[in-house]
Design an enzyme around this catalytic site. Structure first.
Site, PDB file in Angstrom:
ATOM      1  N   GLU A 221     -18.640 -47.627  91.373  1.00 27.41           N
ATOM      2  CA  GLU A 221     -17.349 -47.805  90.683  1.00 27.41           C
ATOM      3  C   GLU A 221     -16.179 -48.208  91.588  1.00 27.41           C
ATOM      4  O   GLU A 221     -15.130 -47.575  91.563  1.00 27.41           O
ATOM      5  CB  GLU A 221     -16.995 -46.520  89.939  1.00 27.41           C
ATOM      6  N   GLU A 327     -27.496 -45.818  83.663  1.00 18.83           N
ATOM      7  CA  GLU A 327     -26.949 -44.617  83.006  1.00 18.83           C
ATOM      8  C   GLU A 327     -26.754 -44.856  81.511  1.00 18.83           C
ATOM      9  O   GLU A 327     -25.707 -44.527  80.941  1.00 18.83           O
ATOM     10  CB  GLU A 327     -25.600 -44.236  83.649  1.00 18.83           C
TER      11      GLU A 327
HETATM   12  C1  XIL Z   1     -21.269 -37.432  85.240  1.00 17.26           C
HETATM   13  C2  XIL Z   1     -22.167 -36.263  84.887  1.00 17.26           C
HETATM   14  O1  XIL Z   1     -22.977 -36.630  83.801  1.00 17.26           O
HETATM   15  C3  XIL Z   1     -21.315 -35.046  84.524  1.00 17.26           C
HETATM   16  O2  XIL Z   1     -22.133 -33.906  84.345  1.00 17.26           O
HETATM   17  C4  XIL Z   1     -20.291 -34.763  85.623  1.00 17.26           C
HETATM   18  O3  XIL Z   1     -19.432 -33.741  85.210  1.00 17.26           O
HETATM   19  C5  XIL Z   1     -19.495 -36.009  85.950  1.00 17.26           C
HETATM   20  O4  XIL Z   1     -20.356 -37.086  86.250  1.00 17.26           O
HETATM   21  N1  XIL Z   1     -20.724 -42.424  86.091  1.00 17.26           N
HETATM   22  C6  XIL Z   1     -21.565 -41.927  87.043  1.00 17.26           C
HETATM   23  C7  XIL Z   1     -22.190 -40.588  86.852  1.00 17.26           C
HETATM   24  O5  XIL Z   1     -21.904 -42.649  87.993  1.00 17.26           O
HETATM   25  O6  XIL Z   1     -22.420 -39.942  88.070  1.00 17.26           O
HETATM   26  C8  XIL Z   1     -21.353 -39.717  85.948  1.00 17.26           C
HETATM   27  O7  XIL Z   1     -22.056 -38.503  85.712  1.00 17.26           O
HETATM   28  C9  XIL Z   1     -21.041 -40.440  84.667  1.00 17.26           C
HETATM   29  C10 XIL Z   1     -20.248 -41.692  84.952  1.00 17.26           C
END
Ligand code: XIL
Length: 404
Positions: A221, A327
């Site tokens: 990101e 994701e």
């Molecule tokens: C999220 C997790 O799912 C949560 O449990 C945590 O509180 C915050 O992070 N982008 C990413 C992930 O790269 O690591 C994130 O995961 C969601 C957004």
């Protein structure tokens, strides 16, 4: 035996209540709050008291969960196309029925939180001798060990997530003497800290689990939602624009030859963001320091699958990179028939993934971000494939149908 089961559930519930590692139930707002606590977050370690997930007779199944063993297996259905992964939390690992289901369905493991910098950096040790640790910040690998032991034991391949990120990286990591009140260190010191962090994680994982991790999200990101690079990032603030290039340079230097290096971002399919990402990655591609592009894909039912497919093709055509969907989750909308719409969109996306494969696009891994709607980080959006009792949603059936 029943009592043992109860203990396992209680221990999982306590992990949740204690907010350890903010797994499972956190909102995205919480997600963006860097933890500035002492040493590593405890996403993983507390689970040790929980009952091992294997060898459970069916008769002992917790009655709140339905049987899952006869479901079609996503990892089998797509075995000729790509690895099929799931973001796995400590709660999933420590709850036998969740664990069974992820093992049945998936063959790629991403730690939902427990392999992030906040779970690994050891502030307590750093504070014990700030001068000694100034350029080489100590790490605590216990959370990572819990993840990798589990993955290894259950036959998962692992996506490492993530090395360099503005979120879930404690602010003290960037500070003089490892304390916020002292302000941030200079660029050169921070680059040393970055290099040593990347080196230590890549070397430790390779020494202890050779061949287990097939890819790392080196940077997560870095591009902003409006234009150019994200400015609200300690990495950007302290190191400057080239922190992404530097991270990949170090990662290439220390990664084993079989570990693929990825850039990962959300809304990466959108044309404006895509343009900025491609521009940023081009010199890194030219330097030979990156292997893949990860599209997070936290999206909703508004997503146009054709636009999404075009974006994936574009990354491959312009940068020649391998592609991972890292994701995936599709949040519902306000309509009454959201479940049917969600099923259709999941089906269209997986159909598109298969078409991309047929076109020669190297899409090699697809990961959904969690197991059940109730444990998703997108609480209330019902974005995943299973209900809380582990019954399968139409979304799951949509993916099964797309397999043909
Ligand atoms: C999220 C997790 O799912 C949560 O449990 C945590 O509180 C915050 O992070 N982008 C990413 C992930 O790269 O690591 C994130 O995961 C969601 C957004």
């Amino acid at each position: 035996m029943k009592k043992y089961r109860l203990l396992a559930m209680l221990s999982a519930a306590m992990i949740l209540l204690a907010g350890c590692g903010s797994d499972d139930s956190s909102s995205s707002a919480e997600a963006d709050k860097p933890a500035d606590g002492t040493s590593a977050v405890t996403d993983a370690s507390d689970g040790s008291e929980a009952e091992p997930a294997k060898d459970k007779p069916a008769s002992e199944r917790n009655s709140k969960f339905v049987e899952t063993a006869d479901y079609p297996k996503l990892k089998e259905l797509y075995k000729d196309d790509f690895k099929f992964g799931c973001a796995i939390s400590t709660t999933i690992q420590n709850t036998p029925e969740y664990s069974e289901l992820v093992c049945e369905q998936f063959n790629s493991y991403t730690a939902e939180n427990a392999m992030k910098p906040e779970a690994t950096l050891d502030q307590k040790e750093a504070l014990s001798d700030p001068d000694k640790y100034n350029e080489h910040v100590p790490l605590n690998f216990s959370n990572m060990k819990t993840c990798l032991d589990y993955a290894q034991e259950h036959g998962f391949a692992v996506r490492g997530h993530t090395l360099v990120w503005h979120s879930q990286t404690p602010e003290w990591f960037f500070c003089v003497g490892f304390q916020k009140k002292n302000g941030t260190v200079d660029r050169d010191t921070m680059l040393k800290r970055m290099e040593n962090y990347i080196k230590d994680v890549l070397e430790w994982t390779n020494e202890n689990y050779p061949g287990l991790i097939y890819a790392w999200d080196v940077v997560n990101e870095a591009i902003s939602d409006s234009k150019g690079m994200r400015k609200e990032s300690k990495w950007y603030e302290v190191v400057g624009e080239d922190f992404v290039q530097k991270a990949f340079e170090y990662a290439r230097k220390y990664a084993a030859a079989d570990v693929k290096l990825f850039y990962n971002d959300y809304n990466a399919y959108q044309s404006r963001k895509r343009k900025d990402i491609i521009e940023m990655l081009q010199p890194i591609v030219d330097a030979g320091n990156i292997d893949g592009m990860g599209l997070q894909s936290h999206v909703g039912l508004y997503l146009n699958p054709i636009e999404f497919k075009t974006a994936i093709k574009d990354y491959y055509k312009k940068l020649g990179l391998e592609i991972h969907i890292t994701e995936l989750d599709l949040g519902k909308d306000k309509s009454e028939d959201w479940e049917t719409k969600q099923e259709e969109l999941y089906k269209k996306l997986f159909t598109a993934f298969k078409e991309l494969k047929a076109d020669g696009v190297p899409l090699t891994s697809v990961t959904v971000w969690g197991l059940t709607d109730g444990m998703s980080w997108r609480k209330g959006e019902n974005a995943l494939l299973f209900n809380d009792d582990l019954s399968r949603k139409p979304a799951f059936d949509g993916i099964v149908a797309a397999a043909g």
